[in-house]
Design a protein around this motif. Structure first.
Motif, PDB file in Angstrom:
ATOM      1  N   ALA A  72       0.837  -1.200   0.000  1.00 38.52           N
ATOM      2  CA  ALA A  72       0.000   0.000   0.000  1.00 38.52           C
ATOM      3  C   ALA A  72       0.874   1.253   0.000  1.00 38.52           C
ATOM      4  O   ALA A  72       2.050   1.214   0.364  1.00 38.52           O
ATOM      5  CB  ALA A  72      -0.903  -0.007   1.236  1.00 38.52           C
ATOM      6  N   THR A  73       0.288   2.368  -0.418  1.00 32.50           N
ATOM      7  CA  THR A  73       1.000   3.648  -0.330  1.00 32.50           C
ATOM      8  C   THR A  73       1.099   4.064   1.138  1.00 32.50           C
ATOM      9  O   THR A  73       0.392   3.517   2.002  1.00 32.50           O
ATOM     10  CB  THR A  73       0.255   4.738  -1.106  1.00 32.50           C
ATOM     11  N   ASP A  74       1.946   5.028   1.423  1.00 35.08           N
ATOM     12  CA  ASP A  74       2.081   5.507   2.797  1.00 35.08           C
ATOM     13  C   ASP A  74       0.745   6.022   3.330  1.00 35.08           C
ATOM     14  O   ASP A  74       0.393   5.782   4.492  1.00 35.08           O
ATOM     15  CB  ASP A  74       3.127   6.622   2.871  1.00 35.08           C
ATOM     16  N   THR A  75      -0.006   6.717   2.473  1.00 37.61           N
ATOM     17  CA  THR A  75      -1.307   7.247   2.888  1.00 37.61           C
ATOM     18  C   THR A  75      -2.281   6.117   3.188  1.00 37.61           C
ATOM     19  O   THR A  75      -2.999   6.145   4.201  1.00 37.61           O
ATOM     20  CB  THR A  75      -1.884   8.158   1.792  1.00 37.61           C
ATOM     21  N   GLU A  76      -2.312   5.109   2.316  1.00 34.06           N
ATOM     22  CA  GLU A  76      -3.207   3.967   2.528  1.00 34.06           C
ATOM     23  C   GLU A  76      -2.824   3.210   3.799  1.00 34.06           C
ATOM     24  O   GLU A  76      -3.699   2.778   4.563  1.00 34.06           O
ATOM     25  CB  GLU A  76      -3.148   3.029   1.325  1.00 34.06           C
ATOM     26  N   ARG A  77      -1.510   3.060   4.016  1.00 34.98           N
ATOM     27  CA  ARG A  77      -1.051   2.334   5.203  1.00 34.98           C
ATOM     28  C   ARG A  77      -1.428   3.085   6.480  1.00 34.98           C
ATOM     29  O   ARG A  77      -1.811   2.491   7.483  1.00 34.98           O
ATOM     30  CB  ARG A  77       0.460   2.116   5.131  1.00 34.98           C
ATOM     31  N   GLU A  78      -1.344   4.422   6.415  1.00 33.36           N
ATOM     32  CA  GLU A  78      -1.742   5.208   7.582  1.00 33.36           C
ATOM     33  C   GLU A  78      -3.231   5.051   7.858  1.00 33.36           C
ATOM     34  O   GLU A  78      -3.652   4.931   9.016  1.00 33.36           O
ATOM     35  CB  GLU A  78      -1.408   6.687   7.370  1.00 33.36           C
ATOM     36  N   GLN A  79      -4.042   5.030   6.813  1.00 25.76           N
ATOM     37  CA  GLN A  79      -5.479   4.836   6.982  1.00 25.76           C
ATOM     38  C   GLN A  79      -5.771   3.477   7.599  1.00 25.76           C
ATOM     39  O   GLN A  79      -6.639   3.355   8.493  1.00 25.76           O
ATOM     40  CB  GLN A  79      -6.200   4.960   5.630  1.00 25.76           C
TER      41      GLN A  79
END
Length: 252
Positions: A72-79
């Motif tokens: 996942a992207t960093d943003t997706e992983r944070e979500q």
């Protein structure tokens, strides 16, 4: 029917060229209390760090509801991570903040709730873990068991879908350890959460877990995954039964 919540697939953990565990494959179903167990140095806490995003795997991936965590992207992983609640071994409370301020951290960062509502939620979460009235205490003013419970209150602040615990009973006396086991089950049931616990405490393992993985430091891979009570009584691997029977296993 069991619903897979977390899937660990073809996972290898390493520090540089030094492999800790390889070829890990197991499924954690929604609502499980899942224990990561094994002898000292087998990589239990490292596996937890990979599952929550603090360390990347050498090979393989972790999937949450079928979605790749490490691709996942960093943003997706944070979500995805916002659905986690984590209780670290030491409690990891900020010493300069009161218990209420510690619990409020995520609420202030990730929600737009007014200060009064955040304060009310912090009091509620502290009350759930038996710390009503301790909102204005600092970590150095309370006992080790109370720090663990305060850390648990912070972990559940955002009503997470998944709770991770790293050696929750470490350093606690048997009575407080049993209380913490009870709290984990109550909170699992009230939140409908999935719980992942790193521990070597057999009393806790048999009291709370319905699923597990056993990591072996010698072969550097998993030897079994199932309900630990079943593994204790029926595992075909002597090493697994011997661990769960405190070194007193007999050949089947």
């Amino acid at each position: 029917m069991p619903e897979p919540h977390i899937t660990v697939e073809k996972l290898t953990m390493a520090y540089g060229d030094f492999v800790i565990q390889r070829d890990l494959d197991f499924i954690i179903n929604r609502g499980d209390v899942f224990v990561i167990m094994g002898g000292s140095g087998c990589g239990k806490s490292t596996l937890l760090k990979i599952m929550i995003g603090l360390k990347s795997p050498a090979v393989g991936d972790v999937f949450y509801e079928g979605k790749s965590f490490w691709k996942a992207t960093d943003t997706e992983r944070e979500q995805m991570s916002r659905k986690f609640g984590v209780l670290f071994q030491s409690g990891a409370l900020w010493s300069s903040m009161t218990l209420a301020e510690n619990v409020a951290l995520a609420l202030k960062q990730y929600t737009d709730l007014p200060a009064k509502e955040i304060a009310e939620l912090c009091s509620l979460k502290l009350a759930l873990v038996g710390l009503a009235g301790f909102e204005d205490y600092y970590p150095n003013e309370i006992s080790g068991g109370m720090k663990k419970r305060a850390g648990l209150a912070r972990a559940i602040a955002m009503d997470p879908e998944i709770l991770f615990f790293d050696e929750p009973s470490a350093g606690l006396d048997p009575i407080i350890s049993r209380l913490l086991d009870y709290l984990m089950l109550v909170i699992r049931d009230s939140l409908g959460a999935t719980v992942v616990v790193v521990t070597h405490e057999l009393a806790s393992i048999f009291a709370i877990a319905n699923n597990s993985v056993f990591l072996d430091p010698d072969t550097k891979t998993m030897l079994a995954t199932a309900d630990p009570k079943y593994l204790r009584d029926h595992s075909e691997d002597f090493r697994v039964r011997n661990f769960l029977l405190r070194g007193e296993a007999k050949p089947l």
